[in-house]
Scaffold this motif. Structure first.
Motif, short mmCIF file in Angstrom:
data_model
loop_
_atom_site.label_atom_id
_atom_site.label_comp_id
_atom_site.label_asym_id
_atom_site.label_seq_id
_atom_site.Cartn_x
_atom_site.Cartn_y
_atom_site.Cartn_z
N TYR A 152 81.46 -48.25 57.47
CA TYR A 152 82.10 -49.61 56.88
C TYR A 152 82.94 -50.25 57.80
O TYR A 152 83.48 -49.44 58.63
CB TYR A 152 82.74 -49.10 55.54
N ASN A 153 83.20 -51.66 57.64
CA ASN A 153 84.10 -52.17 58.54
C ASN A 153 85.58 -52.10 58.20
O ASN A 153 85.80 -51.87 57.20
CB ASN A 153 83.72 -53.86 58.53
N THR A 154 86.32 -51.93 59.40
CA THR A 154 87.78 -51.85 58.97
C THR A 154 88.34 -52.37 60.16
O THR A 154 87.79 -53.08 60.81
CB THR A 154 88.27 -50.30 58.80
N THR A 155 89.73 -52.02 60.45
CA THR A 155 90.59 -52.83 61.46
C THR A 155 91.16 -51.58 62.32
O THR A 155 91.99 -50.59 61.63
CB THR A 155 91.62 -53.81 60.96
N GLY A 195 94.38 -54.09 65.73
CA GLY A 195 94.17 -55.38 65.14
C GLY A 195 92.76 -55.80 65.19
O GLY A 195 92.47 -56.61 64.65
N ARG A 196 91.80 -55.17 65.93
CA ARG A 196 90.53 -55.55 66.22
C ARG A 196 89.64 -55.14 65.40
O ARG A 196 89.74 -53.88 64.71
CB ARG A 196 90.04 -55.02 67.67
N PRO A 197 88.45 -55.64 64.99
CA PRO A 197 87.55 -54.83 64.05
C PRO A 197 87.12 -53.72 64.61
O PRO A 197 86.83 -53.32 65.71
CB PRO A 197 86.06 -55.99 64.20
N ALA A 198 86.76 -52.66 63.66
CA ALA A 198 86.36 -51.44 64.08
C ALA A 198 85.41 -50.93 62.90
O ALA A 198 85.35 -51.62 61.98
CB ALA A 198 87.82 -50.43 63.90
N VAL A 199 84.98 -49.57 63.11
CA VAL A 199 83.96 -49.04 61.94
C VAL A 199 84.52 -47.64 61.83
O VAL A 199 84.89 -46.87 62.74
CB VAL A 199 82.56 -48.88 62.69
N SER A 200 84.46 -47.16 60.42
CA SER A 200 84.59 -45.77 60.05
C SER A 200 83.53 -45.31 59.18
O SER A 200 82.76 -45.90 58.79
CB SER A 200 85.86 -45.92 59.24
N THR A 201 83.34 -44.03 59.07
CA THR A 201 82.52 -43.36 57.99
C THR A 201 83.41 -42.74 57.16
O THR A 201 84.53 -42.61 57.20
CB THR A 201 81.76 -42.45 58.97
N GLY A 202 82.84 -42.58 56.11
CA GLY A 202 83.45 -41.65 54.88
C GLY A 202 82.45 -41.40 53.92
O GLY A 202 81.46 -41.60 53.97
N GLN A 203 83.04 -40.96 52.81
CA GLN A 203 82.20 -40.63 51.84
C GLN A 203 82.64 -40.98 50.20
O GLN A 203 84.07 -41.36 50.08
CB GLN A 203 82.25 -38.84 51.69
N VAL A 204 81.89 -41.31 49.41
CA VAL A 204 82.31 -41.72 48.16
C VAL A 204 81.83 -41.06 47.09
O VAL A 204 80.43 -40.77 47.07
CB VAL A 204 81.69 -43.39 47.80
N PHE A 205 82.62 -40.68 46.15
CA PHE A 205 82.17 -39.57 45.04
C PHE A 205 82.53 -40.10 43.66
O PHE A 205 83.63 -40.69 43.54
CB PHE A 205 82.77 -38.30 45.07
#
Length: 341
Positions: A23-26, A30-40
């Motif tokens: 997903y997109n984050t910051t 302050g610049r756009p970045a990408v992270s991963t993670g999990q949703v349960f």
């Protein structure tokens, strides 16, 4: 954003479904970045208004992609998250920027970690509309710091979400003040578990965030090699640091105004401007994040006018404080965001 459904073997007990998300984050700058993670998502039918959400920020796993919880599967063994799901909370859990996504993970970069913890709530709701806008920010150790940053920024950064408060277990705080006096004169710190490894993670992260500081110029040849190898280990044990003192990393002290200011900007927990309640819990026998840092933090929060509780648990260490504080933390969470069951 992209997502994939997790196989049953990768689900936390109590979860009906789980997803790996990118997903997109910051970022910290302050610049756009990408992270991963999990949703349960819990078992059963969502209540009116959707499943209330816990955004979980994990403790130190390392800074290399191979250390990300979504890679190691470490979240599936977290009893605390199992309990949340069984009580009817959806759990979203960021890996943080750079753990499982491009670039070096900037360890303890507070703004980056906090935004990643907020944006995975948004990502979870985009994926599953049956998640509520109401959420709490919770984390342990490194994640305790991240949870505090998320809780502080949420009102301005994500006004469409309904943050109820922050629960922080044994958070990293005030470490920047200790690092400012690091230098070649510092002896071995065997009493503090993983101290040299955590320090190298911080140096690698700060060097990534602020290359203009020229941190290599403060380090010995051994220190430079250690910083360059930060991504090779996971957890609190970077093999090349075994038996070596903190002082061996440094050619000269870090006590330089530019570095001190950069450390404060990089990782200092905000102590004023809080809009929601906070609970911090800490064990007296913690040798990973010593309790004096939280004692100092609670004094700073009081001076800043925050609505907070600080609970101390005698005889507990960095990990055992989590189950030891269960009655108090459950009461705090229930009052902030009542569970559906």
């Amino acid at each position: 954003m992209s997502s994939s459904t997790l196989p049953i073997t990768d689900l936390i007990d109590g979860a009906a479904e789980g997803y790996l998300v990118t997903y997109n984050t910051t970022g910290q700058d302050g610049r756009p970045a990408v992270s991963t993670g999990q949703v349960f998502v819990p078992e059963g039918t969502a209540p009116a208004g959707g499943w209330p959400v816990v955004s979980w920020s994990h403790g130190t796993t390392g800074v290399g992609d191979q250390c990300a919880p979504s890679v190691t599967g470490s979240l599936t063994t977290t009893q605390l998250l199992l309990d949340y799901l069984r009580r009817g909370y959806a759990v979203v859990a960021t890996d943080y920027i750079g753990l499982g996504s491009p670039g070096l993970h900037q360890y303890l970069a507070g703004r980056a970690e906090g935004r990643a913890a907020i944006d995975i709530v948004r990502a979870g709701r985009n994926l599953r509309p049956d998640l509520s806008t109401s959420w709490v920010s919770i984390g342990h150790s490194q994640g305790g710091q991240a949870a505090l940053f998320a809780g502080h920024m949420a009102g301005e950064y994500a006004p469409e979400l309904d943050l109820r408060g922050t629960l922080s277990y044994a958070p990293e705080s005030n470490v920047e003040n200790l690092l400012a006096v690091a230098g070649p004169y510092v002896p071995a710190l065997d009493v503090l578990q993983g101290a040299s490894t955590y320090l190298v993670y911080i140096l690698a992260g700060l060097n990534s965030a602020r290359p203009d500081l020229g941190l290599a110029g403060y380090l010995t040849e051994f220190g430079e090699r250690a910083m360059a190898s930060a991504e090779l280990g996971c957890g609190d044990d970077l093999a090349m640091l075994r038996g070596r003192s903190v002082g061996e990393l440094f050619a000269r002290p870090l006590l330089d105004p530019a570095v001190v200011t950069a450390l404060q900007d990089y990782m200092a927990v905000p102590t004023a401007g809080w809009g929601r309640p906070i609970m911090i819990v800490h064990g007296t026998d913690d040798l990973t994040v010593p309790i004096p840092v939280s004692v100092a933090l609670q004094l700073q929060l009081a001076a800043g006018g925050a609505d907070f509780q600080f609970k101390v648990y005698p005889g507990t260490d960095h990990r055992s404080v989590v189950p030891a504080s269960d009655r108090d933390t459950t009461g705090f969470l229930t009052a902030l965001l009542p569970p559906p069951r």
